[in-house]
Design an enzyme around this catalytic site. Structure first.
Site, short mmCIF file in Angstrom:
data_model
loop_
_atom_site.label_atom_id
_atom_site.label_comp_id
_atom_site.label_asym_id
_atom_site.label_seq_id
_atom_site.Cartn_x
_atom_site.Cartn_y
_atom_site.Cartn_z
N ASP A 191 0.82 -1.21 0.00
CA ASP A 191 0.00 0.00 0.00
C ASP A 191 0.85 1.27 0.00
O ASP A 191 2.06 1.22 0.21
CB ASP A 191 -0.97 0.00 1.20
N ASN A 227 -7.77 -2.84 14.04
CA ASN A 227 -9.15 -3.16 13.67
C ASN A 227 -9.20 -4.36 12.71
O ASN A 227 -10.24 -4.64 12.13
CB ASN A 227 -9.84 -1.94 13.04
N HIS A 284 -7.37 -4.73 9.94
CA HIS A 284 -7.07 -4.48 8.53
C HIS A 284 -5.78 -5.16 8.10
O HIS A 284 -4.87 -5.38 8.89
CB HIS A 284 -7.09 -2.99 8.17
N GLU A 329 -9.81 -1.91 5.09
CA GLU A 329 -10.49 -1.64 6.35
C GLU A 329 -11.71 -2.55 6.52
O GLU A 329 -12.19 -3.12 5.53
CB GLU A 329 -10.94 -0.16 6.37
#
Ligand code: GLP
Length: 251
Positions: free
Chosen positions: A67, A136, A138, A143
């Site tokens: 990313d 979370n 990811h 996400e």
């Protein structure tokens, strides 16, 4: 999914580095999928040390990163390109022309996503993909809620992710709101996936991951459906995973 437990961060990094080094020695033109974040720093340090001491060569290796932030030029100190050059590429013998990261400064980010996806295919796919895990759940910047079928795409970063990554920026305001990330579909095509987790900040999400429910609410849970995943986590990260579960997944 196999689980390898490590006593602490250093041991986790050493075990991960050994797997990467083995891969590169076995297949000298491997395609490595790389990640950024704090978790990877110790791994890259070990790779650099091994390269210096043992001469492991990356001359024919190709790398694709997961990313990149949108809006940061490659030479911006907070871009993932900068991170990769600083912590790994400038210390090993890989030609920079064989290292690929999405271009977050592209004027057409949608086209950039397609180009990146095709690039990975043209390299023959990823042999070994390294992943960290967000608090979370990811992976990359996928996400919670991201469908598993999506290839490389543009994401709006969750407020909690921007908050978690704000430590690298002068202020929260300066953390980009968008990023380009390999999609879950891209990641899942990798032949071997290595997920790393360290520290108590990851304990709750690791407990969720090992509950085994495959749900887009926990993007990393998709890994239960991949045939070749190795998780290396330290004691702190596994502190909320029940003993029986650790035994089931243990190698
Ligand atoms: C970041 C990155 C991920 C990384 C994860 C965990 O936002 N986009 O690729 O794996 O979050 O980061 P850290 O290792 O700093 O906890």
């Amino acid at each position: 999914m196999r689980l390898i437990e490590a006593a602490n961060y250093e041991e986790m990094c050493a075990k991960a580095a050994n797997i990467i080094i083995f891969q590169v020695k076995e297949k000298t033109d491997s395609v490595l999928g790389l990640a950024t974040g704090s978790t990877m720093l110790g791994v890259y340090k070990q790779l650099v040390e091994d390269h210096r001491q043992n001469g492991t060569s990356y001359r024919n290796v190709r790398t694709v990163n997961l990313d990149e932030y949108i809006g940061l030029a490659p030479d911006h100190p907070n871009s993932y390109r900068y991170y990769m050059n600083q912590y790994l590429f400038s210390h090993i013998d890989i030609p920079l022309s064989q290292t690929y990261i999405p271009n977050g400064a592209s004027s057409d980010v949608e086209a950039e996503c397609q180009r990146y996806e095709q690039l990975i295919e043209s390299l023959g796919g990823i042999d070994l993909q390294i992943l960290g895990i967000g608090r979370n759940g990811h992976i990359g910047f996928n996400e919670p809620g991201t469908p598993f079928s999506v290839p490389t795409h543009v994401v709006e970063l969750a407020p909690s992710t921007r908050q978690a990554n704000a430590r690298f920026f002068p202020s929260l305001e300066e953390v980009p709101r968008q990023a380009i990330t390999m999609g879950i579909a891209t990641i899942m095509k990798s032949r071997h996936i290595l997920l790393l987790a360290s520290g108590t900040a990851k304990a709750a999400i690791m407990a969720k991951l090992f509950e085994e429910t495959v749900t887009t609410d926990v993007p990393a849970s998709v890994l239960h459906t991949h045939p070749n995943v190795t998780v290396i986590a330290d004691r702190e990260a596994l502190s909320l995973v029940p003993d029986e579960t650790r035994k089931v997944y243990g190698t």
